[in-house]
Scaffold this active site. Structure first.
Site, mmCIF file in Angstrom:
data_model
loop_
_atom_site.group_PDB
_atom_site.id
_atom_site.type_symbol
_atom_site.label_atom_id
_atom_site.label_comp_id
_atom_site.label_asym_id
_atom_site.label_seq_id
_atom_site.Cartn_x
_atom_site.Cartn_y
_atom_site.Cartn_z
ATOM 1 N N CYS A 161 -13.703 -62.721 9.278
ATOM 2 C CA CYS A 161 -13.602 -62.583 10.726
ATOM 3 C C CYS A 161 -12.556 -63.441 11.347
ATOM 4 C CB CYS A 161 -14.953 -62.738 11.293
ATOM 5 S SG CYS A 161 -15.465 -64.480 11.370
ATOM 6 N N LYS A 162 -12.524 -63.333 12.802
ATOM 7 C CA LYS A 162 -11.450 -63.921 13.593
ATOM 8 C C LYS A 162 -11.448 -65.462 13.119
ATOM 9 C CE LYS A 162 -9.926 -64.943 18.115
ATOM 10 N NZ LYS A 162 -10.167 -64.690 19.477
#
Length: 244
Positions: A161-162
């Site tokens: 994810c980020k």
């Protein structure tokens, strides 16, 4: 480029491939000589082609907002392009797998059965991607089924994810439970769910959080937790309102 004297990979370089007018990238990995010499000669002396695909499915509150505004076209395009690439690759993989079976002189039935099973899984993944396209829903099966299929054909996988710690931690632990279910006889749903929660509470993913924020907690507040699909929610004891 980068260098780490304590690593088996001593140098990394990236360049555009002249043979394809720069459409492809060439990744050069310089290995520590002792390790390099252990590789098969065919790998030492040639390029290794890599077929890369990416499946994307947002699961947090920002994806909920994007869905409500109809802003999910790029995600749909990515997934549809990737399933096409995966289908094309599987055609080559299937031919290679069957030829290897014949070459070894083994009974072809187990191989045929294995390949047919993969074909069904790929068809299922295609249906999932098609149904998700334009639906404006969080179709987590895009993530779980693509991960399971690539693992079955011995592909190299990455999940992120980020921040590569919170939602990634939820995804990795969910996949670990899937592996236990598919290959290690963990067939009880309640036990599987409990195993996922135990890995999230006591497993190595919290160490990744600690390296990032100096706390053994996932950075989800109560609102963010409510927006996550239930399969991606951590135990309450491991969730807290902390900054990434």
């Amino acid at each position: 480029t980068g260098q780490d004297n304590n690593c088996l990979i001593t140098h990394i370089g990236v360049a555009r491939c002249g043979a394809t007018n720069g459409r492809d990238l060439v990744l050069t990995l310089c290995l520590e000589p002792t390790f390099f010499n252990k590789l098969p000669p065919v790998i030492q002396s040639r390029h290794i082609p890599v077929r890369a695909v990416m499946f994307s499915q947002g699961i947090n509150e920002m994806q909920s907002i994007a869905n409500s505004m109809g802003s999910y076209g790029i995600q749909d395009d990515i997934n549809n392009q990737s399933i096409r690439h995966l289908e094309n690759y599987f055609t080559t993989y299937k031919a290679w797998h069957l030829s290897q079976s014949k070459r070894s002189g083994q009974d072809g039935m187990p191989t045929v059965s294995f390949v047919e099973g993969l074909e069904e899984r790929l068809k299922r993944l295609r249906r999932i991607v098609t149904d998700a396209t334009g639906s404006g829903k969080k179709s987590i099966e895009v993530l779980t089924e693509s991960a399971a299929f690539v693992r079955e054909i011995n592909g190299c996988r990455f999940t992120s994810c980020k921040s590569a710690k919170d939602r990634t931690g939820m995804s990795v632990t969910l996949e670990q439970t899937r592996i236990l279910t598919d290959h290690h006889s963990l067939d009880d749903e309640v036990t599987a769910e409990r195993s996922t929660m135990l890995m999230r509470l006591h497993g190595t993913r919290l160490e990744t959080c600690y390296k990032n924020i100096n706390k053994h907690q996932y950075a989800f507040n109560s609102f963010q937790l409510s927006m996550l699909p239930k399969e991606y929610r951590p135990p309450a004891a491991a969730a807290g309102k902390v900054a990434s």
